[in-house]
Design an enzyme around this catalytic site. Sequence first.
Site, PDB file in Angstrom:
ATOM      1  NE  ARG A  73      43.815  47.016 -11.586  1.00  0.00           N
ATOM      2  CZ  ARG A  73      43.728  47.331 -10.296  1.00  0.00           C
ATOM      3  NH1 ARG A  73      43.077  46.550  -9.458  1.00  0.00           N
ATOM      4  NH2 ARG A  73      44.285  48.423  -9.846  1.00  0.00           N
TER       5      ARG A  73
ATOM      6  NE  ARG B 280      -2.265  -1.997   3.161  1.00  0.00           N
ATOM      7  CZ  ARG B 280      -2.683  -2.239   4.402  1.00  0.00           C
ATOM      8  NH1 ARG B 280      -3.759  -1.637   4.862  1.00  0.00           N
ATOM      9  NH2 ARG B 280      -2.016  -3.067   5.177  1.00  0.00           N
TER      10      ARG B 280
HETATM   11 CA    CA Z   1       0.110  -4.049   9.461  1.00  0.00          CA
END
Ligand code: CA
Length: 461
Positions: free
Chosen positions: A444, A17
């Site tokens: 840079r 289930r």
């Molecule tokens: Ca059960």
Amino acid sequence: MQTPVTVVILAAGLGTRMKSRRAKVLHRAGGKCLVQHVVDTALTFTPAERIFVVVGHQGGEVRRALATPGIGFIEQLEQKGTGHAVTVGREQLAGLEGYLMVLYGDCPLLRPETLQRLIATQAAGASAATLLTAEMADPTGYGRVLRDARGGVAEIVEQKAATPEQLAIREANMGIYCFRADLFWRHASELRTDNPAHEYYLTDMAAILNRAGYPVEGMRIDDAREALGINNRLELAEVDGLLRARKLRQVMLDGVTVEKPETVTIDAGVEIGMDTVVEPFAQILGRTRIGENCRIGTAAVIDDCELADDVEVGPFTLMRTSRLERGVQAGPFARLRMDNHVEAGAHVGNFVELKKTHMGPGAKANHLAYLGDSRIGARSNIGAGTIFCNYDGTRKHLTTIGEGAFVGSNSTLVAPAEVGEGAYIGAGSVITKPVPPDSLAVGRAHQVVKEGWAKKRRERK
Ligand code: CA
Ligand code: UD1
């Protein structure tokens, strides 16, 4: 001397289930898988060597998921009923004297106190077994408890086999038993499958023991929810909620302020020190340990971390497997991805990501940075927009920043990178070569200024 207790936990079923590819007992509630809760409860009154888990569906996964050294496993290849699940373990179990307690792997709410009371009730009487029962408003699906004239348990009748009169009985079998091990094994072979499900019902042991002349007792609990077995995802959510409420209650009673507790998630394995404040929607997970007087900000997610005292975690900060020492400030909106160690008083500010990084005491990275695979020395300052380029597309490389160094904003350090103690990196630099201690590195493009250029452009139009 107390009678030793052997615990058998039934966990072989698939749990149809749940509608899941994963075995039921591996689903999680309250931050642990269901069967781990049951094992942890059993460990409060018996040693691991006396705990056995009956596995079947995904037995390998269940074995791996259980993080308790020393416990035993029993293989039930075919699920032929609860009675069969216990008796397949005869070889491992029958030699163990004392009591034989049977629990279900899908009943994580059972409290140690209740099981200890079950053992004490069994020890105080002269019965062959004591089982847990509860009066239920709606006992549909449960076995019904038939009492004898003396108030003992005569028999358990399963739903499918019960007569209408028996179905009207509201005292239900919770499926938790404490047997005298010697009598259980002497009579277990009398279990039969002559019932509508053609299964070996463990519940038949009540009638079998009675027939052999031994009384069986029923111990009522007030709230059947404690023995609630999870069958589907609705019950999983319900049990998760109950476990979390239980944990929150404990944490608050232990001296932690939790704001809007109904929004906060704290896993069962978490520990939090006194006077720490947890703000709404925080999630504190796994084996996290938090010290005293910390503040955990709104919607922070902290998983398997260790925080010392006085640590401040700002809102929306995520961290995993990281260690933060006393007085560290992290966030808001910081991400400590994994395996970081941030030493006392260090700051990890907003939009800073750390990965496998060690920050020395008092070091600071206050805004917008990616710092991966690195060691950052004490008191050094990492400017906004700094990136440690730790990955060259094939391999990861380390970045080391010495103590008291200053990394200017928007710098890119291409790993392996090394910046010496007290060195200074100009903002916007791309660093590809080692920077010696106490030096300045600038990498840079030079700025070009053309006077009057903008004005001329406007006039041309
Ligand atoms: Ca059960
Ligand atoms: C059982 C009891 C019932 C009781 C109820 C309480 C029996 C016959 N009935 O019914 O009286 O009211 O529990 O929840 O015992 N399992 C195995 N191997 C098997 C069969 C089951 O490991 O061969 C495990 C399942 O995975 C589950 C547990 O045992 O965790 C209980 O089995 P289940 O079939 O759900 O029993 P119930 O019908 O609930």
